[in-house]
Design a protein around this motif. Structure first.
Motif, PDB file in Angstrom:
ATOM      1  N   ILE A 215      44.343  40.555  46.007  1.00 35.24           N
ATOM      2  CA  ILE A 215      43.623  41.142  46.332  1.00 35.24           C
ATOM      3  C   ILE A 215      42.874  40.963  47.704  1.00 35.24           C
ATOM      4  O   ILE A 215      41.744  40.386  47.240  1.00 35.24           O
ATOM      5  N   ASP A 216      43.247  41.868  48.934  1.00 41.36           N
ATOM      6  CA  ASP A 216      42.435  41.351  50.211  1.00 41.36           C
ATOM      7  C   ASP A 216      41.730  42.562  49.786  1.00 41.36           C
ATOM      8  O   ASP A 216      41.827  43.970  49.314  1.00 41.36           O
ATOM      9  N   HIS A 217      40.352  42.846  50.406  1.00 42.63           N
ATOM     10  CA  HIS A 217      39.415  43.642  50.347  1.00 42.63           C
ATOM     11  C   HIS A 217      39.018  44.035  48.735  1.00 42.63           C
ATOM     12  O   HIS A 217      39.646  45.707  48.692  1.00 42.63           O
TER      13      HIS A 217
ATOM     14  N   LYS B 225      39.737  38.298  34.366  1.00 41.26           N
ATOM     15  CA  LYS B 225      38.518  38.395  35.624  1.00 41.26           C
ATOM     16  C   LYS B 225      39.179  37.444  37.173  1.00 41.26           C
ATOM     17  O   LYS B 225      40.134  36.677  36.987  1.00 41.26           O
ATOM     18  N   ILE B 226      38.836  37.454  37.890  1.00 45.04           N
ATOM     19  CA  ILE B 226      38.728  37.148  39.559  1.00 45.04           C
ATOM     20  C   ILE B 226      39.136  35.595  39.222  1.00 45.04           C
ATOM     21  O   ILE B 226      37.762  34.839  38.017  1.00 45.04           O
ATOM     22  N   ASN B 227      39.360  34.526  38.678  1.00 47.43           N
ATOM     23  CA  ASN B 227      38.396  33.673  39.270  1.00 47.43           C
ATOM     24  C   ASN B 227      38.583  32.453  40.525  1.00 47.43           C
ATOM     25  O   ASN B 227      37.819  32.640  41.931  1.00 47.43           O
ATOM     26  N   SER B 228      38.516  31.110  40.714  1.00 53.23           N
ATOM     27  CA  SER B 228      37.309  30.268  42.023  1.00 53.23           C
ATOM     28  C   SER B 228      38.353  30.840  42.762  1.00 53.23           C
ATOM     29  O   SER B 228      38.111  30.030  43.838  1.00 53.23           O
ATOM     30  N   LYS B 229      40.210  30.163  42.345  1.00 49.36           N
ATOM     31  CA  LYS B 229      41.074  30.592  43.863  1.00 49.36           C
ATOM     32  C   LYS B 229      40.824  31.980  44.840  1.00 49.36           C
ATOM     33  O   LYS B 229      41.801  32.027  45.209  1.00 49.36           O
ATOM     34  N   GLY B 230      40.388  32.834  43.969  1.00 46.62           N
ATOM     35  CA  GLY B 230      40.356  34.433  44.631  1.00 46.62           C
ATOM     36  C   GLY B 230      41.377  34.891  43.592  1.00 46.62           C
ATOM     37  O   GLY B 230      42.056  35.373  44.239  1.00 46.62           O
ATOM     38  N   LEU B 231      42.428  34.689  42.957  1.00 49.54           N
ATOM     39  CA  LEU B 231      43.136  35.166  42.241  1.00 49.54           C
ATOM     40  C   LEU B 231      42.790  35.497  40.572  1.00 49.54           C
ATOM     41  O   LEU B 231      41.486  35.805  39.786  1.00 49.54           O
ATOM     42  N   PHE B 232      43.401  36.582  40.476  1.00 47.37           N
ATOM     43  CA  PHE B 232      43.607  37.372  39.230  1.00 47.37           C
ATOM     44  C   PHE B 232      44.735  37.412  38.267  1.00 47.37           C
ATOM     45  O   PHE B 232      46.073  37.407  38.933  1.00 47.37           O
ATOM     46  N   GLN B 233      44.168  36.269  37.819  1.00 51.82           N
ATOM     47  CA  GLN B 233      45.123  35.673  36.869  1.00 51.82           C
ATOM     48  C   GLN B 233      45.072  35.121  34.729  1.00 51.82           C
ATOM     49  O   GLN B 233      44.007  34.897  34.608  1.00 51.82           O
ATOM     50  N   ALA B 234      46.106  36.136  34.467  1.00 49.12           N
ATOM     51  CA  ALA B 234      45.870  35.996  32.697  1.00 49.12           C
ATOM     52  C   ALA B 234      47.243  35.859  32.444  1.00 49.12           C
ATOM     53  O   ALA B 234      48.115  35.838  33.098  1.00 49.12           O
ATOM     54  N   GLN B 235      47.219  34.881  30.781  1.00 50.77           N
ATOM     55  CA  GLN B 235      48.572  35.430  30.211  1.00 50.77           C
ATOM     56  C   GLN B 235      48.340  36.131  29.238  1.00 50.77           C
ATOM     57  O   GLN B 235      47.733  35.506  28.507  1.00 50.77           O
TER      58      GLN B 235
ATOM     59  N   PHE C 253      43.864  49.634  36.993  1.00 48.67           N
ATOM     60  CA  PHE C 253      43.169  50.136  37.189  1.00 48.67           C
ATOM     61  C   PHE C 253      41.596  48.931  37.942  1.00 48.67           C
ATOM     62  O   PHE C 253      41.395  48.138  37.351  1.00 48.67           O
ATOM     63  N   ASP C 254      41.994  49.364  39.258  1.00 43.96           N
ATOM     64  CA  ASP C 254      40.134  47.860  40.394  1.00 43.96           C
ATOM     65  C   ASP C 254      39.420  48.150  39.778  1.00 43.96           C
ATOM     66  O   ASP C 254      37.864  47.755  40.870  1.00 43.96           O
ATOM     67  N   GLY C 255      38.233  49.408  39.106  1.00 44.91           N
ATOM     68  CA  GLY C 255      37.567  49.978  38.980  1.00 44.91           C
ATOM     69  C   GLY C 255      37.213  51.197  40.278  1.00 44.91           C
ATOM     70  O   GLY C 255      36.475  52.312  40.458  1.00 44.91           O
ATOM     71  N   VAL C 256      38.341  51.337  40.980  1.00 49.70           N
ATOM     72  CA  VAL C 256      38.584  52.601  41.872  1.00 49.70           C
ATOM     73  C   VAL C 256      39.881  53.473  42.370  1.00 49.70           C
ATOM     74  O   VAL C 256      39.825  54.557  41.486  1.00 49.70           O
ATOM     75  N   GLU C 257      40.578  52.261  41.851  1.00 50.12           N
ATOM     76  CA  GLU C 257      41.766  53.471  42.242  1.00 50.12           C
ATOM     77  C   GLU C 257      42.870  53.089  41.102  1.00 50.12           C
ATOM     78  O   GLU C 257      42.334  51.746  40.589  1.00 50.12           O
ATOM     79  N   TYR C 258      44.307  53.491  40.802  1.00 51.28           N
ATOM     80  CA  TYR C 258      45.104  53.307  39.565  1.00 51.28           C
ATOM     81  C   TYR C 258      46.527  52.753  40.590  1.00 51.28           C
ATOM     82  O   TYR C 258      46.846  53.155  41.554  1.00 51.28           O
ATOM     83  N   ALA C 259      47.271  52.144  39.955  1.00 57.23           N
ATOM     84  CA  ALA C 259      48.957  51.876  40.006  1.00 57.23           C
ATOM     85  C   ALA C 259      49.948  51.728  38.470  1.00 57.23           C
ATOM     86  O   ALA C 259      48.923  51.226  37.359  1.00 57.23           O
TER      87      ALA C 259
ATOM     88  N   ASP D 210      46.387  45.123  49.385  1.00 55.83           N
ATOM     89  CA  ASP D 210      45.744  45.470  50.275  1.00 55.83           C
ATOM     90  C   ASP D 210      44.688  46.815  49.664  1.00 55.83           C
ATOM     91  O   ASP D 210      45.080  47.828  49.881  1.00 55.83           O
ATOM     92  N   ALA D 211      43.616  46.420  49.086  1.00 57.92           N
ATOM     93  CA  ALA D 211      42.825  47.352  48.189  1.00 57.92           C
ATOM     94  C   ALA D 211      42.150  48.673  49.050  1.00 57.92           C
ATOM     95  O   ALA D 211      41.962  49.589  49.019  1.00 57.92           O
ATOM     96  N   ALA D 212      41.977  48.199  50.526  1.00 58.11           N
ATOM     97  CA  ALA D 212      41.562  49.224  51.877  1.00 58.11           C
ATOM     98  C   ALA D 212      43.052  50.328  51.965  1.00 58.11           C
ATOM     99  O   ALA D 212      43.135  51.265  52.866  1.00 58.11           O
ATOM    100  N   GLN D 213      44.439  49.853  51.554  1.00 62.07           N
ATOM    101  CA  GLN D 213      45.584  50.658  51.847  1.00 62.07           C
ATOM    102  C   GLN D 213      46.741  50.817  50.660  1.00 62.07           C
ATOM    103  O   GLN D 213      47.366  49.689  50.504  1.00 62.07           O
ATOM    104  N   PHE D 214      45.880  50.976  49.371  1.00 60.77           N
ATOM    105  CA  PHE D 214      46.322  50.495  47.848  1.00 60.77           C
ATOM    106  C   PHE D 214      47.748  50.869  48.075  1.00 60.77           C
ATOM    107  O   PHE D 214      48.619  49.961  47.635  1.00 60.77           O
ATOM    108  N   ASP D 215      47.866  51.545  47.673  1.00 59.06           N
ATOM    109  CA  ASP D 215      49.346  52.185  47.379  1.00 59.06           C
ATOM    110  C   ASP D 215      50.439  51.558  48.160  1.00 59.06           C
ATOM    111  O   ASP D 215      52.122  51.033  47.746  1.00 59.06           O
TER     112      ASP D 215
END
Length: 330
Positions: free
Chosen positions: A29-31, A50-60, A71-77, A92-97
């Motif tokens: 996710i940018d911005h 949670k975001i990792n050291s590579k700047g990615l949100f990753q989970a299994q 939910f990213d804390g501001v908007e929903y998808a 890009d969270a600045a242009q979400f949808d």
């Protein structure tokens, strides 16, 4: 032996990437709006990523097949998830949808849903609300048939198709209910506004009758209402722009009695301007019921004679409000 070890390593690595009975999710996710993503079902968190050291949100994680909200804390998808999916999202969270895209297993369904969400946001809803009943019903029926035809031709996951079909019907039902609400609100225009006499945050009580001779712009809200709070910065700007004009800005809280002190503290902490009032019976107050208010925020504009100009006025963040007030208050 070396080849056997390599083979075992590959098997173990594959099991780590996607264990049986789980799904994998990754987001770049940018911005970004925060360092944690929440996957929710019916408003409840079912997974935090949670975001990792590579700047990615990753989970299994294991997941029940179905529809979820990201939910990213501001908007929903919207998301469609099931075990076995290996879903990679970029945004890009600045242009979400407008920028959500998916790759990997499960991407076809989720890209379809993202595109439909964006298409629905671009519908000319205001124009639909201005139609007569017959024309509105015709437009809604055409959209339903078009959406279902497109969905059935897309050859997507059968359960996803079933859920989306249900969502199409429920979404259009909500739109029809909104149309009826708007139509009912329009009938209140040009009628005498019911009076109120509510507690003022600065002390004593304030009535609508006492504001005769001025336009009154009313914001019906509550401290727990996120969309209400989101309008506060825009409301402050509007209040400042028309500060010396013949208008009073009134905010009426429909918080319950147990949150009375919370309301007073919120008004003080956020330095809310205008006239801050507390409805005497929250949702059951005569004024609130008189305007058929069952969802907030709701905005009302009343003229200097106490007559309703707009029972469902534009929000402070909507440029239409500035235009309307500028024309009424030269």
């Amino acid at each position: 032996m070396k080849n056997l070890i390599s083979l075992l390593f590959l098997v173990l690595f594959s099991a780590t990437v996607l264990a049986q009975g789980t799904m994998a999710f990754q987001a770049k996710i940018d911005h970004k709006n925060g360092d944690v993503l929440y996957i929710q079902e019916n408003g409840k968190n079912v997974q935090e990523i949670k975001i990792n050291s590579k700047g990615l949100f990753q989970a299994q994680f294991p997941i029940k097949e179905g529809m979820y909200q990201l939910f990213d804390g501001v908007e929903y998808a919207q998301l469609f998830l099931k075990n076995g999916y290996d879903l990679k999202m970029t945004m890009d969270a600045a242009q979400f949808d407008e920028t959500i895209k998916f790759e990997g297993k499960g991407s076809k369904e989720n890209n379809y849903m993202a595109q439909e969400t964006l298409a629905d946001e671009n519908l000319a809803i205001d124009k639909w609300m201005a139609l007569d009943q017959e024309s509105f019903t015709s437009v809604v029926e055409k959209k339903r048939n078009s959406d279902l035809d497109k969905l059935n031709k897309a050859q997507l996951d059968p359960y996803f198709t079933k859920l989306m079909s249900s969502n199409i019907d429920s979404g259009l039902l909500q739109l029809q209910q909104y149309y009826l609400q708007i139509s009912g609100n329009k009938k209140l225009n040009n009628s005498k506004a019911p009076n109120f006499d509510y507690e003022n945050a600065t002390g004593g009580k304030t009535s609508l009758e006492s504001m005769k001779g001025k336009y009154v712009y009313i914001d019906v809200w509550a401290t727990w209402c996120g969309p209400c709070r989101a309008e506060i910065p825009s409301l402050k700007k509007i209040e400042e722009k028309f500060h010396n004009k013949n208008i009073v800005f009134v905010s009426i809280s429909v918080d319950t009695d147990k949150d009375h002190d919370k309301w007073k503290s919120f008004v003080k902490e956020k330095d809310l301007g205008g006239t801050q009032l507390f409805a005497d019976k929250n949702w059951n107050s005569d004024f609130i019921k008189g305007f058929n208010i069952n969802s907030i925020p709701r905005f009302i504009l009343i003229d200097p004679n106490g007559v309703v100009v707009d029972a469902d006025a534009a929000r402070p963040s909507d440029p239409k409000l500035d235009q309307q007030l500028s024309s009424l208050l030269p």
